[in-house]
Design a protein around this motif. Structure first.
Motif, PDB file in Angstrom:
ATOM      1  N   LEU A 167       0.811  -1.207   0.000  1.00 24.94           N
ATOM      2  CA  LEU A 167       0.000   0.000   0.000  1.00 24.94           C
ATOM      3  C   LEU A 167       0.847   1.262   0.000  1.00 24.94           C
ATOM      4  CD1 LEU A 167      -2.723  -0.989   2.633  1.00 24.94           C
ATOM      5  CD2 LEU A 167      -2.946  -0.988   0.147  1.00 24.94           C
ATOM      6  N   GLY A 168       2.062   1.174   0.525  1.00 28.27           N
ATOM      7  CA  GLY A 168       2.928   2.343   0.578  1.00 28.27           C
ATOM      8  C   GLY A 168       3.976   2.194   1.657  1.00 28.27           C
ATOM      9  N   THR A 169       4.727   3.256   1.863  1.00 30.38           N
ATOM     10  CA  THR A 169       5.811   3.254   2.842  1.00 30.38           C
ATOM     11  C   THR A 169       5.667   4.441   3.778  1.00 30.38           C
ATOM     12  OG1 THR A 169       7.323   2.205   1.276  1.00 30.38           O
ATOM     13  CG2 THR A 169       8.313   3.326   3.162  1.00 30.38           C
ATOM     14  N   ILE A 170       5.843   4.180   5.062  1.00 28.21           N
ATOM     15  CA  ILE A 170       5.827   5.226   6.071  1.00 28.21           C
ATOM     16  C   ILE A 170       7.263   5.486   6.507  1.00 28.21           C
ATOM     17  CG2 ILE A 170       5.064   5.862   8.394  1.00 28.21           C
ATOM     18  CD1 ILE A 170       2.573   4.252   7.940  1.00 28.21           C
ATOM     19  N   GLN A 171       7.742   6.699   6.279  1.00 29.80           N
ATOM     20  CA  GLN A 171       9.121   7.076   6.599  1.00 29.80           C
ATOM     21  C   GLN A 171       9.162   7.841   7.912  1.00 29.80           C
ATOM     22  OE1 GLN A 171      12.174   6.454   4.793  1.00 29.80           O
ATOM     23  NE2 GLN A 171      12.875   7.118   6.832  1.00 29.80           N
ATOM     24  N   PHE A 172       9.760   7.210   8.930  1.00 35.12           N
ATOM     25  CA  PHE A 172       9.926   7.856  10.217  1.00 35.12           C
ATOM     26  C   PHE A 172      11.248   8.624  10.243  1.00 35.12           C
ATOM     27  CE2 PHE A 172       6.942   4.441  10.990  1.00 35.12           C
ATOM     28  CZ  PHE A 172       6.025   5.011  11.866  1.00 35.12           C
ATOM     29  N   ARG A 173      11.574   9.186  11.388  1.00 35.51           N
ATOM     30  CA  ARG A 173      12.791   9.992  11.527  1.00 35.51           C
ATOM     31  C   ARG A 173      14.047   9.166  11.272  1.00 35.51           C
ATOM     32  NH1 ARG A 173      13.466  15.013  14.586  1.00 35.51           N
ATOM     33  NH2 ARG A 173      15.610  15.293  15.305  1.00 35.51           N
ATOM     34  N   GLU A 174      14.042   7.909  11.709  1.00 39.93           N
ATOM     35  CA  GLU A 174      15.239   7.082  11.605  1.00 39.93           C
ATOM     36  C   GLU A 174      15.061   5.817  10.776  1.00 39.93           C
ATOM     37  OE1 GLU A 174      17.951   8.220  12.661  1.00 39.93           O
ATOM     38  OE2 GLU A 174      17.403   9.760  14.123  1.00 39.93           O
ATOM     39  N   TYR A 175      13.845   5.462  10.429  1.00 39.23           N
ATOM     40  CA  TYR A 175      13.621   4.207   9.718  1.00 39.23           C
ATOM     41  C   TYR A 175      12.326   4.290   8.931  1.00 39.23           C
ATOM     42  CZ  TYR A 175      10.336   3.323  13.509  1.00 39.23           C
ATOM     43  OH  TYR A 175       9.298   3.422  14.399  1.00 39.23           O
ATOM     44  N   ALA A 176      12.055   3.246   8.135  1.00 40.02           N
ATOM     45  CA  ALA A 176      10.845   3.211   7.305  1.00 40.02           C
ATOM     46  C   ALA A 176      10.107   1.895   7.510  1.00 40.02           C
ATOM     47  CB  ALA A 176      11.194   3.395   5.838  1.00 40.02           C
ATOM     48  N   ASN A 177       8.788   1.931   7.365  1.00 36.41           N
ATOM     49  CA  ASN A 177       7.943   0.738   7.425  1.00 36.41           C
ATOM     50  C   ASN A 177       7.162   0.610   6.122  1.00 36.41           C
ATOM     51  OD1 ASN A 177       8.648  -0.140   9.957  1.00 36.41           O
ATOM     52  ND2 ASN A 177       6.925   0.835  10.995  1.00 36.41           N
ATOM     53  N   THR A 178       7.126  -0.599   5.576  1.00 31.90           N
ATOM     54  CA  THR A 178       6.340  -0.860   4.379  1.00 31.90           C
ATOM     55  C   THR A 178       5.017  -1.498   4.781  1.00 31.90           C
ATOM     56  OG1 THR A 178       8.316  -1.176   3.033  1.00 31.90           O
ATOM     57  CG2 THR A 178       6.266  -2.060   2.165  1.00 31.90           C
ATOM     58  N   LEU A 179       3.927  -0.950   4.263  1.00 33.88           N
ATOM     59  CA  LEU A 179       2.594  -1.478   4.558  1.00 33.88           C
ATOM     60  C   LEU A 179       2.215  -2.479   3.479  1.00 33.88           C
ATOM     61  CD1 LEU A 179       0.778   1.858   5.523  1.00 33.88           C
ATOM     62  CD2 LEU A 179       2.038   0.290   7.004  1.00 33.88           C
ATOM     63  N   THR A 180       2.180  -3.750   3.837  1.00 33.09           N
ATOM     64  CA  THR A 180       1.913  -4.808   2.871  1.00 33.09           C
ATOM     65  C   THR A 180       0.690  -5.603   3.278  1.00 33.09           C
ATOM     66  OG1 THR A 180       4.284  -5.018   2.401  1.00 33.09           O
ATOM     67  CG2 THR A 180       2.854  -6.813   1.681  1.00 33.09           C
ATOM     68  N   ALA A 181      -0.262  -5.722   2.360  1.00 31.11           N
ATOM     69  CA  ALA A 181      -1.463  -6.519   2.588  1.00 31.11           C
ATOM     70  C   ALA A 181      -1.219  -7.928   2.065  1.00 31.11           C
ATOM     71  CB  ALA A 181      -2.667  -5.895   1.889  1.00 31.11           C
ATOM     72  N   GLN A 182      -1.321  -8.918   2.942  1.00 33.87           N
ATOM     73  CA  GLN A 182      -1.141 -10.323   2.577  1.00 33.87           C
ATOM     74  C   GLN A 182      -2.496 -11.011   2.473  1.00 33.87           C
ATOM     75  OE1 GLN A 182       1.740 -11.778   1.973  1.00 33.87           O
ATOM     76  NE2 GLN A 182       3.321 -10.495   2.944  1.00 33.87           N
ATOM     77  N   PRO A 183      -2.685 -11.884   1.469  1.00 35.04           N
ATOM     78  CA  PRO A 183      -3.948 -12.620   1.397  1.00 35.04           C
ATOM     79  C   PRO A 183      -4.186 -13.373   2.704  1.00 35.04           C
ATOM     80  CG  PRO A 183      -2.636 -12.973  -0.583  1.00 35.04           C
ATOM     81  CD  PRO A 183      -1.754 -12.261   0.385  1.00 35.04           C
ATOM     82  N   PRO A 184      -5.370 -13.275   3.272  1.00 31.04           N
ATOM     83  CA  PRO A 184      -5.625 -13.933   4.559  1.00 31.04           C
ATOM     84  C   PRO A 184      -5.658 -15.444   4.429  1.00 31.04           C
ATOM     85  CG  PRO A 184      -7.640 -13.003   3.669  1.00 31.04           C
ATOM     86  CD  PRO A 184      -6.531 -12.546   2.771  1.00 31.04           C
ATOM     87  N   MET A 185      -5.033 -16.105   5.383  1.00 33.94           N
ATOM     88  CA  MET A 185      -5.015 -17.567   5.381  1.00 33.94           C
ATOM     89  C   MET A 185      -6.394 -18.110   5.763  1.00 33.94           C
ATOM     90  SD  MET A 185      -1.327 -18.422   7.143  1.00 33.94           S
ATOM     91  CE  MET A 185      -1.643 -20.180   6.945  1.00 33.94           C
ATOM     92  N   GLY A 186      -6.865 -19.070   5.012  1.00 37.95           N
ATOM     93  CA  GLY A 186      -8.132 -19.719   5.316  1.00 37.95           C
ATOM     94  C   GLY A 186      -9.363 -18.926   4.942  1.00 37.95           C
TER      95      GLY A 186
END
Length: 466
Positions: free
Chosen positions: A335-354
């Motif tokens: 979905l996108g990337t969140i860039q913090f002051r010191e690091y970044a997080n990638t928002l990833t949607a995974q198909p739900p199991m089951g």
């Protein structure tokens, strides 16, 4: 203290509570990310001078100094952009501190503090606290408008450039008074809605529309059971006036940190072979469970498409965007990337199991009140061509931020991260651009139709790709 009902983005389960001294806070303070939009603060003229300056040694001056220094230091030390956009933060402190501390009253004090914050040109930065807004009695002399969660059941927005009722809640005080979508609102509580809003920068058109929407909501809101006068022009432009009672909120309240109670609502309907889901906040419970249940139900019943109506949805828990998106994907989707002051997080949607995902067409409906987590979901699915966006440009208020307490019950909200789509597009200050822009008109409201939903249904039933 009264935190305003504004768009928000929360990336954790609660907001941290941080008490700051006059000096900048220690980096060890425990804060949880949360974002909330604040319209740009009032402008200050270059030659502005404090009027009836407070004695520098008085307790009130000391408290103001503590609030000012705490807020200034938090932005300096914790804002995601260490360079603060190239601003000379020390020079701004020297300019605004005497103006704020010498302000004649508390609303003016907070206006000067927020004018300094507004130099960053970002939409998720505000200092507020006791006395931040002037006392405005309700028509019955009760609490100030906006201090409670009651309202008469109206949504007023800018349509054709004029304050127009776009929604009337069934069974509400406004409905009982005969008010209808398409009425023009001229005054709320004896005050007009057409005064230009002074800001430190030129507003984008979508921000101007949001400003009016927010102003109307604040004036309509107030302590439950109090009343407010609304003057209007009806569908035939005949003038009228109604004294409306502020009805209590519906549903059970949900608390998120320092925010006022939120009252989540999920509405589900089906129009032929298309499912429609509308909800007013992104919350894990109870909203996520109900939205997932609705999606799974439409899939099981063979719906051709699903419309997510996010008009007026100010966001909420950022984490909820991921499991909602996951219900529509068969392989991982970023979905996108969140860039913090010191690091970044990638928002990833995974198909739900089951769980079988919904593979039909997805349409997201937006307007100027669509913000934060709503924009993350819409931007991510749109860029991946998994959803068509119909309606109007979103607010462009996506920055995750933290909320912290200052001295004397004051509170600051400040950005801790930026958001980019997978293609590197900054949504903050830009908004999500619809694939099919539909401009609402008063004529459409008069006819009793919802032209945006009608266009979404056409898009939902189209066979071509977005």
């Amino acid at each position: 203290m009264n935190l305003r009902p504004l768009p928000l983005l929360m990336l954790a389960s609660c907001a941290g509570r941080v008490t700051t001294a006059p000096a900048a806070p220690s980096p060890s303070h425990d804060e949880r990310p949360l974002a909330q939009l604040e319209p740009p603060p009032l402008a200050v003229q270059a030659d502005a001078r404090p009027v009836h300056a407070t004695d520098p040694a008085s307790p009130r001056s000391e408290m103001r100094k503590s609030i000012f220094e705490g807020a200034w230091g938090i932005v300096r030390d914790k804002h995601y952009d260490k360079a603060l956009g190239g601003l000379d933060w020390n020079a701004l402190r020297a300019k605004y501190q005497p103006l704020a501390i010498g302000a004649p009253d508390e609303p003016t004090f907070y206006r000067f503090v927020n004018e300094m914050m507004g130099q960053l040109g970002q939409s998720h930065l505000e200092v507020t606290g006791p006395g931040a807004e002037p006392f405005i009695p309700s028509d019955e002399g009760g609490d100030p408008i906006g201090s409670d969660s009651g309202d008469p059941g109206l949504v007023v927005r800018s349509i054709d450039g004029k304050p127009t009722i776009t929604q009337v809640r069934p069974g509400s005080s406004a409905a009982r008074a005969g008010m209808k979508p398409g009425f023009l609102v001229t005054h709320i509580g004896g005050r007009g809605l057409t005064q230009p809003q002074k800001t430190s920068r030129r507003l984008r058109p979508v921000e101007e529309r949001f400003q009016l929407r927010l102003l109307a909501a604040r004036r309509l809101g107030g302590a439950t059971g109090t009343k407010v006068t609304v003057r209007y022009l009806d569908l035939d432009d005949r003038p009228g006036e109604a004294l409306l009672q502020r009805d209590p909120p519906r549903g059970k309240p949900v608390r998120l940190g320092l925010l006022p109670p939120l009252y989540p609502e999920v509405r589900v309907s089906q129009i032929g072979d298309v499912g429609v889901i509308s909800f007013n906040f992104f919350l894990l419970e109870p909203v996520l469970t109900e939205v997932q249940k609705a999606i799974d139900g439409f899939r099981a019943r063979g719906a051709k498409a699903i419309i997510l109506d996010l008009r007026g949805n100010p966001g909420g828990l950022g984490a909820m965007a991921i499991p909602v998106a996951a219900r529509f994907v068969t392989k991982p989707l970023v979905l996108g990337t969140i860039q913090f002051r010191e690091y970044a997080n990638t928002l990833t949607a995974q198909p739900p199991m089951g769980v079988k995902p919904f593979t039909g067409r997805v349409v997201i409906v937006t307007d100027e009140g669509t913000a934060s987590t709503s924009e993350i979901l819409a931007a991510g699915l749109q860029e991946a061509k998994r959803a068509v966006v119909v309606g109007d440009t979103t607010l462009g208020a996506v920055l995750p931020s933290a909320i912290a307490e200052l001295s004397g019950g004051a509170v600051i909200q400040y950005p801790v991260a930026d958001f980019k789509t997978p293609k590197g597009i900054l949504v903050e200050g830009r908004g999500v651009q619809p694939d099919r822009r539909v401009v609402e008109t008063r004529a459409g409201l008069r006819s009793g139709r919802d032209p945006v939903l009608d266009a979404a249904l056409v898009a939902a039933r189209a066979s071509a790709a977005p």
